[in-house]
Motif scaffolding. Structure first.
Motif, PDB file in Angstrom:
ATOM      1  N   ALA A  67      -6.967  -7.854  -7.001  1.00  0.00           N
ATOM      2  CA  ALA A  67      -6.929  -8.429  -5.668  1.00  0.00           C
ATOM      3  C   ALA A  67      -5.678  -7.665  -5.128  1.00  0.00           C
ATOM      4  O   ALA A  67      -5.400  -7.621  -3.788  1.00  0.00           O
ATOM      5  CB  ALA A  67      -6.641  -9.744  -5.625  1.00  0.00           C
ATOM      6  N   TRP A  68      -4.305  -7.376  -5.790  1.00  0.00           N
ATOM      7  CA  TRP A  68      -3.246  -6.870  -5.583  1.00  0.00           C
ATOM      8  C   TRP A  68      -3.099  -5.521  -5.159  1.00  0.00           C
ATOM      9  O   TRP A  68      -2.316  -4.929  -4.618  1.00  0.00           O
ATOM     10  CB  TRP A  68      -2.195  -7.633  -6.048  1.00  0.00           C
ATOM     11  N   ARG A  69      -3.833  -4.748  -6.330  1.00  0.00           N
ATOM     12  CA  ARG A  69      -3.542  -3.352  -6.692  1.00  0.00           C
ATOM     13  C   ARG A  69      -3.484  -2.506  -5.333  1.00  0.00           C
ATOM     14  O   ARG A  69      -4.542  -2.345  -4.594  1.00  0.00           O
ATOM     15  CB  ARG A  69      -4.495  -2.649  -7.622  1.00  0.00           C
ATOM     16  N   GLY A  70      -2.535  -1.911  -4.847  1.00  0.00           N
ATOM     17  CA  GLY A  70      -2.702  -1.060  -3.739  1.00  0.00           C
ATOM     18  C   GLY A  70      -2.597  -1.720  -2.202  1.00  0.00           C
ATOM     19  O   GLY A  70      -2.738  -0.993  -1.134  1.00  0.00           O
ATOM     20  N   ARG A  71      -2.606  -2.921  -2.475  1.00  0.00           N
ATOM     21  CA  ARG A  71      -2.238  -3.575  -0.977  1.00  0.00           C
ATOM     22  C   ARG A  71      -1.032  -3.686  -0.555  1.00  0.00           C
ATOM     23  O   ARG A  71       0.192  -3.758  -1.155  1.00  0.00           O
ATOM     24  CB  ARG A  71      -2.948  -5.242  -1.416  1.00  0.00           C
ATOM     25  N   ARG A  72      -0.899  -3.689   0.760  1.00  0.00           N
ATOM     26  CA  ARG A  72       0.483  -3.390   1.445  1.00  0.00           C
ATOM     27  C   ARG A  72       0.850  -4.720   1.786  1.00  0.00           C
ATOM     28  O   ARG A  72       0.293  -5.700   2.545  1.00  0.00           O
ATOM     29  CB  ARG A  72       0.210  -2.571   2.798  1.00  0.00           C
ATOM     30  N   VAL A  73       2.222  -5.121   0.949  1.00  0.00           N
ATOM     31  CA  VAL A  73       2.349  -6.558   1.399  1.00  0.00           C
ATOM     32  C   VAL A  73       4.042  -6.398   1.683  1.00  0.00           C
ATOM     33  O   VAL A  73       4.883  -5.797   1.252  1.00  0.00           O
ATOM     34  CB  VAL A  73       2.610  -7.205  -0.077  1.00  0.00           C
TER      35      VAL A  73
END
Length: 365
Positions: free
Chosen positions: A10-16
């Motif tokens: 769900a979080w890999r590579g996501r811009r946060v």
């Protein structure tokens, strides 16, 4: 698929974008997001204490760290335009009750207008999918009753800090209902946790940091309001709730875009004096050192004596539940403090504790 593997996907590579990443909770969260493979940008003032977890653990090394004030809308908009976040986790705040009495203008400015500015930046930035605004258990109108507060209780708060958190909840609901309805709009939720504790908290005038400073300095610790009951929880419990909520916002959108409590189990809503004694006992078992403490003298600013959170909604609808019992959480704080005291790698231990918590989260209820 195991829970941690699903989370990493769900979080890999996501811009946060994390506001308040230099604070206690923000630093823990930023390390966890880095571990999950997210592309993390932080926006915050300088660390609020010296020492700080942010500096000790080298949190900035695995992310883009921007110094700025959430009260500065133009600076915030610039970061949004440059980083194009998909997820926004808003933690930046004046986070303490007693400083709220000394600096009410700054408290309302950071906690209310800061929230307005973050949500306005979201409104003006295409591509944001999910937003979690972190407030506090103190956002509720505290009636000193025996049962825990649910999400449908009135917002309130007599002191400036508590009032500002109730206001931040109202701001969040107003922006959600006014600007973030319909398809392809960001899903905006708020999260209310209990009294968060953990290694690396150096805030002034907070129970566990005051205890740790006294223990490390070898002096007697003065405790106020030993009979006050609070919903204590390890920082990773609250952060896990924020992550679960964000993941569901990304999957389900508006159906979970509302306010959520992430509180501890009933057994972990304990008096201040119980927490002090349990921490002292854990320290003595580990080191063999005695710790002296007593009740603070003199008049103290008014604080609520009884406050509990009801997290039933999060358990039933999100599948979230507390994992780390309060005595174990206090043991983890002793472990972290000993590592710091012995000049060990606090980053390694912080990440190790995150990993341990992830394993707890993978266990069956």
């Amino acid at each position: 698929m195991r829970a941690i593997e699903q989370r990493r996907r769900a979080w890999r590579g996501r811009r946060v974008l994390v506001t308040g990443h230099t604070g206690f909770k923000g630093a823990w969260l930023s390390l966890w997001l880095q571990r999950l493979g997210a592309e993390v940008t932080g926006y915050a003032l300088a660390p609020p204490s010296n020492p700080s977890l942010f500096d000790l653990a080298g949190v900035a090394e695995g992310m883009r760290s921007v110094r700025g004030d959430v009260r500065d809308l133009e600076a915030l908009l610039k970061v949004f335009r440059e980083q194009k976040p998909e997820v926004v986790l808003h933690l930046a705040a004046q986070a303490l009750v007693r400083p709220g009495y000394d600096q009410p203008v700054e408290t309302f400015g950071a906690n209310v207008m800061g929230t307005v500015h973050v949500l306005e930046a979201v409104r003006r930035t295409p591509g944001v999918e999910a937003v979690v605004v972190v407030t506090s258990d103190k956002c509720y109108e505290n009636r000193e009753w025996l049962w825990p507060y649910r999400e449908n209780e009135p917002m309130g708060g007599k002191d400036p800090y508590s009032s500002s958190k109730g206001c931040a909840e109202l701001v969040t609901a107003s922006y959600r209902d006014s600007f973030f309805t319909g398809r392809h709009m960001p899903a905006v939720a708020s999260a209310r946790a209990g009294n968060v504790i953990g290694g690396g908290d150096w805030a002034l005038d907070r129970l566990i940091p005051d205890m740790v400073r006294g223990i490390l300095a070898g002096r007697e610790v003065h405790i106020r309001n030993p009979h006050a009951i609070r919903p204590w929880q390890h920082v990773l419990e609250a952060l896990d709730g924020y992550l679960v909520l964000t993941e569901r916002l990304l999957e389900e959108g508006a159906s979970v875009a509302e306010g959520w409590n992430f509180g501890p189990s009933e057994d972990d809503a304990q008096p201040v004096g119980w927490v002090v004694k349990t921490l002292v006992d854990a320290w003595q078992r580990t080191t063999g050192e005695d710790v002296a403490w007593s009740m603070a003298e003199g008049e103290q600013p008014p604080e609520a004596n009884l406050l509990k959170l009801d997290a039933t909604k999060a358990r039933v609808r999100l599948g979230w539940r507390p994992r780390l019992a309060l005595p174990a959480a206090l043991e983890w704080i002793v472990e972290w403090t000993r590592c710091y005291q012995n000049q060990g790698s606090v980053r390694s231990l912080t990440e190790e504790q995150i990993g341990r918590f992830e394993m707890l989260a993978d266990e069956e209820p």
